[in-house]
Design a protein around this motif. Structure first.
Motif, PDB file in Angstrom:
ATOM      1  N   ASP A  93       0.828  -1.206   0.000  1.00 17.20           N
ATOM      2  CA  ASP A  93       0.000   0.000   0.000  1.00 17.20           C
ATOM      3  C   ASP A  93       0.866   1.261   0.000  1.00 17.20           C
ATOM      4  O   ASP A  93       0.533   2.270  -0.643  1.00 17.20           O
ATOM      5  N   LYS A  94       1.982   1.202   0.711  1.00 15.42           N
ATOM      6  CA  LYS A  94       2.891   2.348   0.749  1.00 15.42           C
ATOM      7  C   LYS A  94       3.510   2.580  -0.626  1.00 15.42           C
ATOM      8  O   LYS A  94       3.633   3.731  -1.080  1.00 15.42           O
ATOM      9  N   VAL A  95       3.887   1.504  -1.291  1.00 21.10           N
ATOM     10  CA  VAL A  95       4.465   1.609  -2.634  1.00 21.10           C
ATOM     11  C   VAL A  95       3.446   2.202  -3.602  1.00 21.10           C
ATOM     12  O   VAL A  95       3.758   3.103  -4.386  1.00 21.10           O
ATOM     13  N   ALA A  98       2.943   5.836  -3.033  1.00 19.82           N
ATOM     14  CA  ALA A  98       4.044   6.673  -3.514  1.00 19.82           C
ATOM     15  C   ALA A  98       3.927   6.974  -4.999  1.00 19.82           C
ATOM     16  O   ALA A  98       4.680   7.799  -5.525  1.00 19.82           O
ATOM     17  N   GLY A  99       2.996   6.289  -5.685  1.00 23.74           N
ATOM     18  CA  GLY A  99       2.752   6.590  -7.091  1.00 23.74           C
ATOM     19  C   GLY A  99       3.017   5.459  -8.056  1.00 23.74           C
ATOM     20  O   GLY A  99       2.804   5.616  -9.268  1.00 23.74           O
ATOM     21  N   PHE A 100       3.461   4.309  -7.569  1.00 24.85           N
ATOM     22  CA  PHE A 100       3.767   3.199  -8.470  1.00 24.85           C
ATOM     23  C   PHE A 100       2.496   2.452  -8.858  1.00 24.85           C
ATOM     24  O   PHE A 100       1.638   2.173  -8.014  1.00 24.85           O
ATOM     25  N   ASP A 101       2.399   2.129 -10.141  1.00 23.90           N
ATOM     26  CA  ASP A 101       1.229   1.428 -10.672  1.00 23.90           C
ATOM     27  C   ASP A 101       1.502  -0.046 -10.956  1.00 23.90           C
ATOM     28  O   ASP A 101       0.563  -0.821 -11.140  1.00 23.90           O
ATOM     29  N   THR A 102       2.787  -0.415 -11.032  1.00 24.54           N
ATOM     30  CA  THR A 102       3.175  -1.780 -11.384  1.00 24.54           C
ATOM     31  C   THR A 102       4.188  -2.302 -10.386  1.00 24.54           C
ATOM     32  O   THR A 102       5.113  -1.573  -9.984  1.00 24.54           O
ATOM     33  N   ILE A 103       4.018  -3.545  -9.977  1.00 22.93           N
ATOM     34  CA  ILE A 103       4.997  -4.214  -9.121  1.00 22.93           C
ATOM     35  C   ILE A 103       5.470  -5.486  -9.811  1.00 22.93           C
ATOM     36  O   ILE A 103       4.657  -6.315 -10.235  1.00 22.93           O
ATOM     37  N   ARG A 104       6.769  -5.611  -9.939  1.00 26.10           N
ATOM     38  CA  ARG A 104       7.365  -6.859 -10.437  1.00 26.10           C
ATOM     39  C   ARG A 104       7.826  -7.654  -9.221  1.00 26.10           C
ATOM     40  O   ARG A 104       8.542  -7.136  -8.361  1.00 26.10           O
ATOM     41  N   ILE A 105       7.388  -8.907  -9.163  1.00 22.21           N
ATOM     42  CA  ILE A 105       7.700  -9.770  -8.028  1.00 22.21           C
ATOM     43  C   ILE A 105       8.564 -10.930  -8.526  1.00 22.21           C
ATOM     44  O   ILE A 105       8.045 -11.909  -9.061  1.00 22.21           O
ATOM     45  N   PRO A 106       9.882 -10.823  -8.382  1.00 21.51           N
ATOM     46  CA  PRO A 106      10.742 -11.941  -8.783  1.00 21.51           C
ATOM     47  C   PRO A 106      10.479 -13.155  -7.891  1.00 21.51           C
ATOM     48  O   PRO A 106      10.355 -13.025  -6.671  1.00 21.51           O
ATOM     49  N   ASP A 134      -1.589 -11.037  -4.573  1.00 17.72           N
ATOM     50  CA  ASP A 134      -2.896 -10.447  -4.258  1.00 17.72           C
ATOM     51  C   ASP A 134      -2.790  -9.119  -3.514  1.00 17.72           C
ATOM     52  O   ASP A 134      -3.682  -8.274  -3.629  1.00 17.72           O
ATOM     53  N   TYR A 135      -1.721  -8.934  -2.742  1.00 18.05           N
ATOM     54  CA  TYR A 135      -1.546  -7.653  -2.063  1.00 18.05           C
ATOM     55  C   TYR A 135      -1.604  -6.496  -3.068  1.00 18.05           C
ATOM     56  O   TYR A 135      -2.162  -5.431  -2.766  1.00 18.05           O
ATOM     57  N   ALA A 136      -1.004  -6.692  -4.219  1.00 18.25           N
ATOM     58  CA  ALA A 136      -0.975  -5.647  -5.242  1.00 18.25           C
ATOM     59  C   ALA A 136      -2.149  -5.762  -6.208  1.00 18.25           C
ATOM     60  O   ALA A 136      -2.799  -4.760  -6.543  1.00 18.25           O
ATOM     61  N   TYR A 137      -2.423  -6.970  -6.646  1.00 18.61           N
ATOM     62  CA  TYR A 137      -3.497  -7.190  -7.629  1.00 18.61           C
ATOM     63  C   TYR A 137      -4.843  -6.727  -7.108  1.00 18.61           C
ATOM     64  O   TYR A 137      -5.623  -6.093  -7.826  1.00 18.61           O
ATOM     65  N   ASN A 138      -5.123  -7.009  -5.855  1.00 19.20           N
ATOM     66  CA  ASN A 138      -6.412  -6.617  -5.287  1.00 19.20           C
ATOM     67  C   ASN A 138      -6.526  -5.119  -5.048  1.00 19.20           C
ATOM     68  O   ASN A 138      -7.616  -4.630  -4.723  1.00 19.20           O
ATOM     69  N   ARG A 139      -5.428  -4.401  -5.213  1.00 25.41           N
ATOM     70  CA  ARG A 139      -5.451  -2.943  -5.149  1.00 25.41           C
ATOM     71  C   ARG A 139      -5.534  -2.324  -6.545  1.00 25.41           C
ATOM     72  O   ARG A 139      -5.464  -1.118  -6.700  1.00 25.41           O
ATOM     73  N   GLY A 140      -5.659  -3.166  -7.562  1.00 28.70           N
ATOM     74  CA  GLY A 140      -5.767  -2.663  -8.927  1.00 28.70           C
ATOM     75  C   GLY A 140      -4.441  -2.387  -9.592  1.00 28.70           C
ATOM     76  O   GLY A 140      -4.398  -1.761 -10.656  1.00 28.70           O
ATOM     77  N   HIS A 191      -4.259  -7.579 -15.418  1.00 36.15           N
ATOM     78  CA  HIS A 191      -3.363  -6.895 -14.493  1.00 36.15           C
ATOM     79  C   HIS A 191      -2.236  -7.804 -14.019  1.00 36.15           C
ATOM     80  O   HIS A 191      -1.276  -7.319 -13.413  1.00 36.15           O
ATOM     81  N   LEU A 192      -2.341  -9.096 -14.271  1.00 33.49           N
ATOM     82  CA  LEU A 192      -1.238 -10.011 -13.978  1.00 33.49           C
ATOM     83  C   LEU A 192      -0.529 -10.346 -15.277  1.00 33.49           C
ATOM     84  O   LEU A 192      -1.152 -10.768 -16.257  1.00 33.49           O
TER      85      LEU A 192
END
Length: 414
Positions: A93-95, A98-106, A134-140, A191-192
């Protein structure tokens, strides 16, 4: 000057160096919350279609959850193995805030893969991967997951080795592991994004060799075919594939990279559109971005000390490299994703270093946007000397607001 756009990573090096909303999405998250369930279960309808330019724009600024789900002890993946705390919803949520729309999870699998012929992935591990997604995906947010450390010769339990003589077994294992991963995420919408592998090469920095590059192409083809055949939203999902060591020259140049065919994709996708993205990484010049010393601490046109500035790899080089990817792939409908970029903290040697790190990040983000590419900053969770961190993963505080702001300015974010 010879250069690298990837890094050899041993567990210790990785620990210290690498130790890299849309209204509809928001409605999806709210729906999940109201119904008391996961948005992943709510998204059973066919994946909405986005063309190349649209998805690049929607992915916006990207951030890597590095040194977590690819960390391992003796080949057994563990998210706290390299010193980071357990990933939480609050961090993601903090990420996003801060303005990030995409998270890459290695993600590494390594010894969490059972023996053949089934090569069953440890269910607890795969469930944890899903939970973090899901932490990120469920936030859109957009989420990229890959197979990250399974091809590093320096890591115990690695097996995706392109110059091994055991290619029949490797390719069978690779196919069966990706079949399980893809099936796990079959119902997730676009989104995935699934990424076939990470920095796959023979471990020697130099021009590509054969048959190693041909095997990398085979892995990418197996990945695309396997994901598509699992059906559901995987039949039209965006898939991300790299060339040799995610190196721009060895991917865009005439060195043997082959874009996978996509014959099993959904017939709902127009014939003149693609659902394949091309992955590269960017860490040029390495003496500024990655060498663990205080020799080169400045970068870009604002640099004040030539002796502290690399003689290559400046703005013109970055522009030329991303133009190669634009002309070779984006112009043909294959979006480009700079899945990792960044520079280590050398402020202990030069108090102005973080300003140049911000300049580097801004220029990458802005140049990627200029050429229609997505850029995803490498954050390893490590702050202080030689760290890539933008956030404190314990307190969730932003530790490098200047770099975050520079990224947002470059991508046109808030």
């Amino acid at each position: 000057m010879p250069f690298k756009t990837g890094r050899e990573r041993t567990p210790m090096v990785a620990k210290t160096m690498k130790i890299k909303a849309l209204l509809a999405a928001a409605m999806l998250a709210v729906f999940a919350s109201v119904c008391g369930g996961s948005a992943t279960q709510a998204s059973a309808s066919p994946t909405a279609q986005s063309d190349a330019s649209q998805i690049v724009a929607e992915m916006g600024a990207g951030w890597n959850l590095g040194n977590q789900l690819e960390a391992n002890i003796d080949g057994y993946p563990s998210e706290t193995a390299w010193g980071n705390p357990t990933v939480t919803q609050a961090l993601i949520d903090k990420v996003q805030g801060a303005g990030f729309d995409t998270i890459r999870i290695p993600v590494s699998y390594l010894r969490h893969i059972g023996p053949g012929p089934d090569y069953a992935v440890n269910s607890s591990w795969l469930n944890r991967v899903q939970e973090v997604v899901d932490y990120a995906y469920n936030r859109g947010m957009y989420v990229v997951i890959n197979m990250h450390g399974d091809g590093y010769k320096t890591i115990n339990g690695s097996w995706l080795i392109c110059d091994s003589s055991s290619q029949t077994e490797i390719k069978d294992k690779y196919q069966k592991v990706w079949q399980q991963i893809a099936s796990k995420f079959q119902s997730y919408d676009e989104h995935l994004i699934l990424e076939s592998m990470n920095e796959e090469f023979d471990g020697q920095y130099g021009q590509p060799t054969q048959p190693c590059y041909s095997n990398i192409n085979d892995y990418n083809q197996i990945f695309v075919d396997t994901v598509r055949k699992t059906g559901g939203n995987n039949s039209s999902r965006w898939l991300l594939v790299p060339g040799w060591n995610t190196n721009i020259d060895y991917t865009a140049g005439d060195y043997g990279f082959a874009i996978p065919t996509d014959e099993y994709r959904s017939s709902s996708i127009p014939g003149d559109e693609h659902r394949i993205m091309i992955s590269v990484h960017y860490y040029d010049p390495w003496d500024f971005t990655g060498e663990e010393n205080g020799t080169i601490t400045q970068w870009g046109p604002a640099a004040t000390n030539p002796s502290k500035t690399s003689t290559w790899g400046q703005e013109d080089h970055l522009d030329a490299q991303l133009k190669k990817m634009h002309d070779g792939f984006a112009m043909k409908g294959y979006p480009v994703v700079v899945g990792e970029y960044g520079s280590i903290d050398k402020s202990s040697f030069d108090s102005a270093n973080n300003r140049y790190r911000a300049d580097f990040a801004h220029t990458m983000a802005a140049t990627a946007k200029k050429y229609g590419a997505v850029s995803i900053y490498w954050d390893n969770g490590f702050n202080g000397q030689y760290g890539f961190g933008l956030f404190d993963r314990g307190s969730h505080a932003v530790t490098q607001q200047g770099i975050v702001s520079a990224i947002m300015s470059g991508t046109g974010g808030d």
